[in-house]
Design a protein around this motif. Sequence first.
Motif, PDB file in Angstrom:
ATOM      1  N   VAL A 186      36.490  21.202   9.314  1.00 16.81           N
ATOM      2  CA  VAL A 186      36.481  20.827   7.993  1.00 16.81           C
ATOM      3  C   VAL A 186      37.004  19.399   8.122  1.00 16.81           C
ATOM      4  CG1 VAL A 186      37.199  22.917   6.957  1.00 16.81           C
ATOM      5  CG2 VAL A 186      39.106  21.481   7.918  1.00 16.81           C
ATOM      6  N   PRO A 187      36.741  18.502   7.154  1.00 18.72           N
ATOM      7  CA  PRO A 187      37.136  17.108   7.329  1.00 18.72           C
ATOM      8  C   PRO A 187      38.525  16.952   7.415  1.00 18.72           C
ATOM      9  CG  PRO A 187      35.452  17.382   5.613  1.00 18.72           C
ATOM     10  CD  PRO A 187      35.838  18.855   6.016  1.00 18.72           C
ATOM     11  N   GLN A 188      38.812  16.173   8.369  1.00 19.51           N
ATOM     12  CA  GLN A 188      40.219  15.780   8.576  1.00 19.51           C
ATOM     13  C   GLN A 188      40.889  14.789   7.313  1.00 19.51           C
ATOM     14  OE1 GLN A 188      41.854  17.472  10.976  1.00 19.51           O
ATOM     15  NE2 GLN A 188      40.179  18.542  11.610  1.00 19.51           N
ATOM     16  N   ASP A 189      40.061  13.872   7.111  1.00 16.64           N
ATOM     17  CA  ASP A 189      40.562  12.967   5.991  1.00 16.64           C
ATOM     18  C   ASP A 189      40.657  13.770   4.710  1.00 16.64           C
ATOM     19  OD1 ASP A 189      38.005  13.404   5.541  1.00 16.64           O
ATOM     20  OD2 ASP A 189      37.551  11.156   5.211  1.00 16.64           O
ATOM     21  N   LYS A 190      40.435  14.888   4.274  1.00 15.33           N
ATOM     22  CA  LYS A 190      40.447  15.637   3.121  1.00 15.33           C
ATOM     23  C   LYS A 190      41.429  16.928   3.054  1.00 15.33           C
ATOM     24  CE  LYS A 190      36.106  13.742   1.396  1.00 15.33           C
ATOM     25  NZ  LYS A 190      35.037  14.047   0.477  1.00 15.33           N
ATOM     26  N   TRP A 203      41.932  35.632 -12.079  1.00 14.41           N
ATOM     27  CA  TRP A 203      42.000  34.156 -12.798  1.00 14.41           C
ATOM     28  C   TRP A 203      42.744  33.305 -11.919  1.00 14.41           C
ATOM     29  CZ3 TRP A 203      45.582  30.590 -14.372  1.00 14.41           C
ATOM     30  CH2 TRP A 203      44.995  29.581 -15.228  1.00 14.41           C
ATOM     31  N   ILE A 204      41.784  32.072 -11.713  1.00 17.35           N
ATOM     32  CA  ILE A 204      42.334  30.971 -10.788  1.00 17.35           C
ATOM     33  C   ILE A 204      42.115  29.668 -11.442  1.00 17.35           C
ATOM     34  CG2 ILE A 204      42.096  32.114  -8.610  1.00 17.35           C
ATOM     35  CD1 ILE A 204      39.441  30.469  -8.181  1.00 17.35           C
ATOM     36  N   SER A 205      43.048  28.749 -11.273  1.00 14.97           N
ATOM     37  CA  SER A 205      42.852  27.285 -11.763  1.00 14.97           C
ATOM     38  C   SER A 205      42.993  26.283 -10.633  1.00 14.97           C
ATOM     39  CB  SER A 205      43.878  27.061 -12.907  1.00 14.97           C
ATOM     40  OG  SER A 205      43.801  25.744 -13.431  1.00 14.97           O
ATOM     41  N   ALA A 206      42.188  25.358 -10.427  1.00 14.39           N
ATOM     42  CA  ALA A 206      42.209  24.356  -9.526  1.00 14.39           C
ATOM     43  C   ALA A 206      41.941  22.970  -9.936  1.00 14.39           C
ATOM     44  CB  ALA A 206      41.272  24.790  -8.275  1.00 14.39           C
ATOM     45  N   LYS A 207      43.018  22.196  -9.569  1.00 15.60           N
ATOM     46  CA  LYS A 207      43.065  20.678  -9.975  1.00 15.60           C
ATOM     47  C   LYS A 207      43.078  19.680  -8.818  1.00 15.60           C
ATOM     48  CE  LYS A 207      45.063  21.495 -14.625  1.00 15.60           C
ATOM     49  NZ  LYS A 207      46.416  20.898 -15.342  1.00 15.60           N
ATOM     50  N   ALA A 208      42.501  18.665  -8.976  1.00 19.04           N
ATOM     51  CA  ALA A 208      42.657  17.830  -7.864  1.00 19.04           C
ATOM     52  C   ALA A 208      43.982  16.744  -7.937  1.00 19.04           C
ATOM     53  CB  ALA A 208      41.188  16.731  -8.064  1.00 19.04           C
ATOM     54  N   SER A 209      44.231  15.805  -7.066  1.00 16.96           N
ATOM     55  CA  SER A 209      45.471  15.137  -6.955  1.00 16.96           C
ATOM     56  C   SER A 209      45.303  14.248  -8.519  1.00 16.96           C
ATOM     57  CB  SER A 209      45.376  14.274  -5.949  1.00 16.96           C
ATOM     58  OG  SER A 209      44.093  13.420  -5.942  1.00 16.96           O
ATOM     59  N   THR A 226      35.369  27.077  -2.937  1.00 19.28           N
ATOM     60  CA  THR A 226      36.001  26.094  -1.928  1.00 19.28           C
ATOM     61  C   THR A 226      36.050  24.890  -2.721  1.00 19.28           C
ATOM     62  OG1 THR A 226      35.076  27.116  -0.073  1.00 19.28           O
ATOM     63  CG2 THR A 226      35.580  24.727   0.270  1.00 19.28           C
ATOM     64  N   PHE A 227      37.433  24.224  -2.595  1.00 24.97           N
ATOM     65  CA  PHE A 227      37.642  22.841  -3.351  1.00 24.97           C
ATOM     66  C   PHE A 227      38.199  22.034  -2.388  1.00 24.97           C
ATOM     67  CE2 PHE A 227      38.907  26.684  -5.958  1.00 24.97           C
ATOM     68  CZ  PHE A 227      38.020  26.587  -7.097  1.00 24.97           C
ATOM     69  N   GLN A 228      37.792  20.622  -2.534  1.00 21.58           N
ATOM     70  CA  GLN A 228      38.212  19.580  -1.636  1.00 21.58           C
ATOM     71  C   GLN A 228      38.721  18.332  -2.387  1.00 21.58           C
ATOM     72  OE1 GLN A 228      34.852  18.447   0.838  1.00 21.58           O
ATOM     73  NE2 GLN A 228      35.613  19.877   2.722  1.00 21.58           N
ATOM     74  N   ASP A 229      39.666  17.698  -1.924  1.00 22.02           N
ATOM     75  CA  ASP A 229      40.210  16.384  -2.473  1.00 22.02           C
ATOM     76  C   ASP A 229      40.578  15.441  -1.360  1.00 22.02           C
ATOM     77  OD1 ASP A 229      41.007  15.078  -5.116  1.00 22.02           O
ATOM     78  OD2 ASP A 229      42.805  14.944  -4.016  1.00 22.02           O
ATOM     79  N   GLY A 230      40.694  14.308  -1.753  1.00 26.92           N
ATOM     80  CA  GLY A 230      41.185  13.325  -0.541  1.00 26.92           C
ATOM     81  C   GLY A 230      42.828  13.408  -0.520  1.00 26.92           C
ATOM     82  N   GLU A 231      43.416  13.751  -1.381  1.00 25.03           N
ATOM     83  CA  GLU A 231      44.835  13.849  -1.431  1.00 25.03           C
ATOM     84  C   GLU A 231      45.384  15.132  -1.289  1.00 25.03           C
ATOM     85  OE1 GLU A 231      46.486  11.399  -0.448  1.00 25.03           O
ATOM     86  OE2 GLU A 231      45.050   9.894  -0.615  1.00 25.03           O
TER      87      GLU A 231
END
Length: 274
Positions: A186-190, A203-209, A226-231
């Motif tokens: 996986v990307p090390q910067d994310k 039931w799930i909920s996913a939010k970015a930074s 699968t979810f990704q974010d920079g922070e």
Amino acid sequence: MSIGNSPEDDRTFPADDRDSIGRALQQARIAAGLTVEEVSASTRVRIPIVHAIEEDDFSRCGGDVYARGHIRTLARVVGLDPAALIEQYDAEHGGRPAPTPAAPLFEAERIRPEPRRPNWTAAMVAAIVAVVGFVGFTMFNGNESGKGTTVADGGPAPAPEKATSATKPKPVKPAPKPTESAIAAVPQDKVTVKLSAIDDKSWISAKASDGKLLFDGLLLKGESKTFQDGERVDLVLGNAGAIELYVNGKKLDDKFESGQVERLSYTKGDPEAG
């Protein structure tokens, strides 16, 4: 002697002990650990309408069609059977409206075609063509058989060339099967979070930074997200015991109980750094 109601007329009969539609939706929402605001954000049903439905007030829905749609949407989010609630709504509100019968269409008078007389001339021509074709096909096959015999008598047929080693196809190596170790790439910067529903739906909920909603809904058994974010990635799990969780390529060994609601946050690096 006055005539009045007998004591038997004042008897009360047991009402239907089944919960009302609004109470059933409210109890299921509370059991799933969801707030009215979270249900409204997931279903796009406005908060005042959600409150009104939970109080069995369907006048704000705008009609029976919209009320059925809101009930069906809310039931799916909180894990209830929509069909049973719709059936209860129809029983309490006079049932579904009967469809309007279509007006009969004007049926044009059918014109009976006149019977045709047999065309003997065309039949005779077709028979002659069939006979000529059969004779020609028979003669052509006889000539072809004679040519084959002449070639065979002229000498032995040339032997087929032996296939050389250069013409043999090279065996294809089977592609390696993917393993769980591939998830580690996986990307090390994310920050990367993978959720899989193993034992049951959740039931799930996913939010970015930045607060952007990445996903909000049901994850059925056997499905993955699968979810990704920079922070950072923030999670809410309605049925945490049914979820298998990978964070930044590593499987978490946390044992959540079935029906348990968990609010989690993960950042870049190891899961311990989340």
